[in-house]
Design a protein around this motif. Structure first.
Motif, PDB file in Angstrom:
ATOM      1  N   ARG A 206       0.817  -1.216   0.000  1.00 31.64           N
ATOM      2  CA  ARG A 206       0.000   0.000   0.000  1.00 31.64           C
ATOM      3  C   ARG A 206       0.850   1.266   0.000  1.00 31.64           C
ATOM      4  N   PHE A 207       2.015   1.199   0.642  1.00 33.31           N
ATOM      5  CA  PHE A 207       2.855   2.389   0.737  1.00 33.31           C
ATOM      6  C   PHE A 207       3.332   2.848  -0.638  1.00 33.31           C
ATOM      7  N   ALA A 208       3.744   1.924  -1.473  1.00 37.18           N
ATOM      8  CA  ALA A 208       4.264   2.301  -2.792  1.00 37.18           C
ATOM      9  C   ALA A 208       3.207   3.062  -3.583  1.00 37.18           C
ATOM     10  N   ALA A 209       1.974   2.546  -3.550  1.00 36.52           N
ATOM     11  CA  ALA A 209       0.900   3.228  -4.279  1.00 36.52           C
ATOM     12  C   ALA A 209       0.603   4.590  -3.665  1.00 36.52           C
ATOM     13  N   GLY A 210       0.592   4.679  -2.333  1.00 43.25           N
ATOM     14  CA  GLY A 210       0.323   5.951  -1.681  1.00 43.25           C
ATOM     15  C   GLY A 210       1.378   6.997  -1.991  1.00 43.25           C
ATOM     16  N   ALA A 211       2.661   6.588  -2.009  1.00 40.97           N
ATOM     17  CA  ALA A 211       3.742   7.534  -2.302  1.00 40.97           C
ATOM     18  C   ALA A 211       3.628   8.067  -3.727  1.00 40.97           C
ATOM     19  N   VAL A 212       3.346   7.187  -4.674  1.00 44.60           N
ATOM     20  CA  VAL A 212       3.200   7.627  -6.070  1.00 44.60           C
ATOM     21  C   VAL A 212       2.033   8.592  -6.213  1.00 44.60           C
ATOM     22  N   VAL A 213       0.934   8.305  -5.528  1.00 43.54           N
ATOM     23  CA  VAL A 213      -0.257   9.157  -5.634  1.00 43.54           C
ATOM     24  C   VAL A 213       0.014  10.540  -5.043  1.00 43.54           C
ATOM     25  N   LEU A 214       0.753  10.617  -3.941  1.00 41.57           N
ATOM     26  CA  LEU A 214       1.079  11.925  -3.367  1.00 41.57           C
ATOM     27  C   LEU A 214       1.891  12.766  -4.345  1.00 41.57           C
ATOM     28  N   VAL A 215       2.826  12.130  -5.043  1.00 43.91           N
ATOM     29  CA  VAL A 215       3.603  12.849  -6.055  1.00 43.91           C
ATOM     30  C   VAL A 215       2.693  13.343  -7.172  1.00 43.91           C
ATOM     31  N   VAL A 216       1.773  12.489  -7.600  1.00 41.11           N
ATOM     32  CA  VAL A 216       0.850  12.880  -8.670  1.00 41.11           C
ATOM     33  C   VAL A 216      -0.031  14.045  -8.228  1.00 41.11           C
ATOM     34  N   ILE A 217      -0.510  13.995  -6.970  1.00 42.70           N
ATOM     35  CA  ILE A 217      -1.367  15.069  -6.469  1.00 42.70           C
ATOM     36  C   ILE A 217      -0.603  16.390  -6.427  1.00 42.70           C
ATOM     37  N   HIS A 357      -5.250   9.973   3.830  1.00 40.85           N
ATOM     38  CA  HIS A 357      -5.170   8.507   3.761  1.00 40.85           C
ATOM     39  C   HIS A 357      -3.825   8.031   3.203  1.00 40.85           C
ATOM     40  N   PRO A 358      -3.313   8.548   2.095  1.00 40.78           N
ATOM     41  CA  PRO A 358      -1.973   8.120   1.649  1.00 40.78           C
ATOM     42  C   PRO A 358      -0.873   8.448   2.663  1.00 40.78           C
ATOM     43  N   LEU A 359      -1.027   9.597   3.372  1.00 38.35           N
ATOM     44  CA  LEU A 359      -0.016   9.945   4.359  1.00 38.35           C
ATOM     45  C   LEU A 359       0.039   8.940   5.505  1.00 38.35           C
ATOM     46  N   ARG A 360      -1.102   8.336   5.856  1.00 39.72           N
ATOM     47  CA  ARG A 360      -1.106   7.334   6.920  1.00 39.72           C
ATOM     48  C   ARG A 360      -0.280   6.113   6.540  1.00 39.72           C
ATOM     49  N   ASN A 361      -0.129   5.887   5.230  1.00 39.81           N
ATOM     50  CA  ASN A 361       0.704   4.762   4.799  1.00 39.81           C
ATOM     51  C   ASN A 361       2.169   4.968   5.182  1.00 39.81           C
ATOM     52  N   PHE A 362       2.594   6.244   5.265  1.00 40.99           N
ATOM     53  CA  PHE A 362       3.970   6.513   5.694  1.00 40.99           C
ATOM     54  C   PHE A 362       4.158   6.102   7.151  1.00 40.99           C
ATOM     55  N   GLU A 363       3.169   6.403   7.984  1.00 40.08           N
ATOM     56  CA  GLU A 363       3.250   5.990   9.384  1.00 40.08           C
ATOM     57  C   GLU A 363       3.243   4.475   9.501  1.00 40.08           C
ATOM     58  N   GLU A 364       2.369   3.831   8.709  1.00 44.84           N
ATOM     59  CA  GLU A 364       2.268   2.373   8.801  1.00 44.84           C
ATOM     60  C   GLU A 364       3.552   1.696   8.344  1.00 44.84           C
ATOM     61  N   ILE A 365       4.154   2.172   7.246  1.00 43.61           N
ATOM     62  CA  ILE A 365       5.369   1.517   6.761  1.00 43.61           C
ATOM     63  C   ILE A 365       6.518   1.742   7.735  1.00 43.61           C
ATOM     64  N   ALA A 366       6.545   2.917   8.393  1.00 40.24           N
ATOM     65  CA  ALA A 366       7.577   3.160   9.396  1.00 40.24           C
ATOM     66  C   ALA A 366       7.411   2.223  10.579  1.00 40.24           C
ATOM     67  N   MET A 367       6.168   2.070  11.032  1.00 36.53           N
ATOM     68  CA  MET A 367       5.903   1.176  12.155  1.00 36.53           C
ATOM     69  C   MET A 367       6.178  -0.268  11.766  1.00 36.53           C
ATOM     70  N   ALA A 368       5.738  -0.666  10.569  1.00 39.74           N
ATOM     71  CA  ALA A 368       5.945  -2.048  10.125  1.00 39.74           C
ATOM     72  C   ALA A 368       7.430  -2.365   9.989  1.00 39.74           C
ATOM     73  N   PHE A 369       8.196  -1.418   9.461  1.00 41.93           N
ATOM     74  CA  PHE A 369       9.633  -1.672   9.301  1.00 41.93           C
ATOM     75  C   PHE A 369      10.327  -1.756  10.660  1.00 41.93           C
ATOM     76  N   SER A 370       9.960  -0.864  11.579  1.00 47.42           N
ATOM     77  CA  SER A 370      10.613  -0.874  12.893  1.00 47.42           C
ATOM     78  C   SER A 370      10.302  -2.153  13.654  1.00 47.42           C
ATOM     79  N   PHE A 371       9.108  -2.706  13.448  1.00 49.13           N
ATOM     80  CA  PHE A 371       8.761  -3.946  14.132  1.00 49.13           C
ATOM     81  C   PHE A 371       9.306  -5.167  13.399  1.00 49.13           C
TER      82      PHE A 371
END
Length: 667
Positions: A206-217, A357-371
């Motif tokens: 989900r993070f990859a798609a969210g990051a691309v969409v933020l750039v597009v926006i 909503h896409p920004l929340r993916n940044f928090e989730e990927i950070a949390m997922a990676f740290s865990f």
């Protein structure tokens, strides 16, 4: 939407669980035999067509025909390797995610056109806006469903891949796994850590798609309305990266929590395993207090970790709100000045609101990676273990498979020689030394270092033989064998040559009373002991009965070389004498090595070797060594230091006569 939404957890609970490495899989402490796992090949991929990393894996294709060779140099490298193996699924998730998020990003445009058409009283444009919103709604629905489906598929397949790798490593190492890694850590890696690694793979989808969409926006708003677009383009990266300074501290607190939780789990496992002993010495309250203190430490660490993640979540909520206020205030001023239209202001406002909503993916990927990073580090540490320090080609079974696994068994480190076809007994003064020697003779050194020297079988190093060949040739039974739950027939259903039927093995191990007890406990009308179920670890049997059943299981395999470590330590003297005779008769012409200090076993051996301070120092028959070797006599007869100082050949003869009388009485 939280970092781990209820929707994701619901699907996980319904999804079929991958192969799980249960603690009972480490039963190979009892018998190490050749493991021949059944390989299931996917119906969708022909056997002669290797799966490529970009091929999308489906749940129906599990288990993998070959999970691959992981990069275990570090936890991060292991996650990168796992991501490459899931490349096809990640690309699918990215495409579906783009459809979903771009559909959401397009809503402000449709809403802006609709609002402006109402202001301008343009019915045609209003109808066009309605059609656009319907198309965008369909794209959002399809993209959301398929993104979730592919993300969860990536999670399950990644977890299954890791668990297959752990299963393969468990089968390769056998009992050495729990000697090099704590049992609690093995359980944690195969359960909770696998889930966290899978969570990272899912969040990445989900993070990859969210990051691309933020750039597009950001790019789209700069083109659509430069005055407000520049504000958004500057603000969005700040929002996405604002939590980075807090991540090291949050990760440290999460690591500390997991470390304390692991220690508490190990303490609980040790307490449960030794509960009978603790009750005998009245130590339950002491260990309960220790576990209570460890549990409180875990709770405190979890609260500290949760506070940091709560702060990160708060920042992810507050900062987008501040950006939204700035955009609205600045946009309203531009609208009052006539520099932008109302529709453009609504479009920009809606676009900024939907970036949450896409920004929340940044928090989730950070949390997922740290865990997942510490979990991946532990998994990589387990997967990096090898039988020995030899070349990987030999350890993986790609060596010379034509080498014959037969002949004398020789240990260059201790100088111990077990001639082919002979019954050799080994006497060590220290039981721990005997256990390590048994491991070495089976090609399973507990801690191989850079100066490791392999045991030779017929002049061929065991380390150079394929794993299956080495395990089939040399079988080692530990001093504490484990019986898995199941029927007696299932217990004896192990890879074997077929030359020794189960009834002969049971007879040689003197299991008559065990069979009688199982027949009485049988639920069948005919009282067949072979169909009687044995409880986990054989807890319904006595220590001597468990030991003899484990011995029968070892005898029925009929390996080229059988190594037994104290196989009769839990039986009485009369039964021990009969068991010694049974082993000698059944293993006639086969190489047998018994590590023991019992005179009844030693007298049955063709030759006895005394190992003192890590070296074979004396060889002969039991009676010869008893007469002429004081160190041997001290171990076998349990002499004190004062008695050892006095030469006593006559006493040795008395001991031999007593032994003969006991054997005659047993017969």
């Amino acid at each position: 939407m939280s970092a781990r939404s209820p929707r994701v957890r619901t699907v996980r609970s319904r999804s079929p669980a991958p192969i799980v490495v249960s603690p009972s899989m480490v039963y190979v402490r009892s018998v190490r035999v050749a493991v021949r796992p059944r390989v299931t090949v996917s119906r969708s991929v022909p056997p002669d067509h290797p799966r490529r990393p970009w091929d999308a894996m489906q749940i129906r294709d599990l288990p993998f025909a070959d999970p691959g060779v992981p990069d275990v140099r570090s936890g991060t490298r292991f996650l990168v390797w796992l991501g490459r193996q899931q490349l096809g699924g990640q690309v699918k998730a990215l495409l579906w995610g783009l459809l979903h998020h771009l559909g959401i990003a397009g809503l402000p445009l449709g809403m802006g056109i609709a609002v402006q058409s109402v202001v301008d009283r343009d019915g045609g444009r209003l109808g066009l806006a309605g059609v656009l919103l319907v198309v965008l709604g369909a794209a959002i629905s399809v993209g959301d469903v398929m993104l979730h489906r592919t993300a969860v598929t990536n999670w399950i397949t990644a977890a299954a891949r890791v668990q297959q790798l752990l299963s393969r490593k468990t089968a390769e190492l056998g009992s050495l796994l729990t000697r090099r890694v704590a049992a609690g850590e093995v359980v944690a890696v195969s359960t909770g850590d696998v889930e966290k690694i899978g969570w990272f793979v899912e969040a990445l989808s989900r993070f990859a798609a969210g990051a691309v969409v933020l750039v597009v926006i950001c790019v789209g708003l700069v083109v659509y309305q430069p005055a407000l677009g520049v504000v958004v383009a500057v603000g969005i990266p700040i929002l996405a990266l604002a939590v980075l300074p807090l991540l090291p501290r949050a990760t440290h607190r999460a690591d500390l929590q997991r470390e304390k939780a692991g220690r508490a789990t190990e303490l609980a496992s040790d307490t449960v395993a030794g509960l009978r002993v603790l009750r005998g010495i009245g130590g339950e309250e002491l260990f309960l207090g220790r576990y209570r203190a460890a549990s409180q430490e875990v709770r405190t660490a979890a609260v500290h970790s949760a506070r940091m993640w709560a702060l990160i979540s708060a920042i992810q909520v507050v900062l987008p709100g501040i950006l939204l206020i700035v955009v609205v205030a600045y946009g309203a001023r531009l609208a009052l000045d006539g520099r932008i239209t109302v529709g453009e202001l609504v479009t920009v406002y809606s676009a900024v609101a939907l970036t949450y909503h896409p920004l929340r993916n940044f928090e989730e990927i950070a949390m997922a990676f740290s865990f997942s990073r510490p979990s991946a580090k532990r998994a990589a540490r387990v997967l990096a273990l090898t039988r020995t320090t030899v070349l990987a080609t030999a350890a993986d079974g790609n060596g010379d498979g034509d080498k014959e696994a037969t002949g004398d068994l020789y240990d260059p480190l201790t100088g111990l020689l077990a001639p082919a076809g002979r019954f050799t007994a080994v006497v060590c003064g220290d039981p721990d030394v005997a256990g390590r020697l048994a491991d070495r003779l089976g090609g399973h050194p507990a801690d191989p270092g850079g100066d490791h020297t392999s045991v030779l079988l017929g002049g061929v190093p065991l380390d150079e033989l394929p794993l299956d060949t080495a395990r089939t040739a040399v079988l080692v039974q530990d001093k504490d064998p484990v019986l898995l739950s199941g029927t007696l027939r299932e217990l004896l259903d192990v890879p074997r040559s077929g030359a020794v039927p189960p009834d002969r093995a049971l007879a040689a191990a003197e299991c008559g009373d065990v069979l009688d007890a199982l027949a009485q406990a049988s639920a069948d009308s005919d009282g067949d002991p072979m169909r009687t179920r044995i409880t986990e670890r054989g807890r319904s049997l006595s220590g001597g009965q468990r030991q003899r059943l484990a011995l029968a299981r070892s005898l029925v395999t009929d390996p080229e070389v059988l190594v037994l470590d104290e196989p009769t330590s839990a039986v009485d003297a009369h039964t021990e004498a009969r068991v010694a005779g049974g082993i000698g008769a059944l293993r006639a012409g086969r190489t047998t090595v018994v590590l023991a200090s019992s005179p009844l076993l030693l007298d049955r051996a063709d030759r006895v070797v005394l190992v003192h301070e890590g070296q074979a120092v004396a060889v002969g028959t039991h009676r010869e060594l008893l007469t002429r070797e004081p160190r041997y006599r001290a171990v076998v007869t349990r002499e004190t230091d004062e008695e050892r100082a006095v030469p006593a050949p006559a006493g040795a003869l008395d001991a031999a006569e007593e032994l003969e009388a006991l054997e005659g009485e047993s017969a």
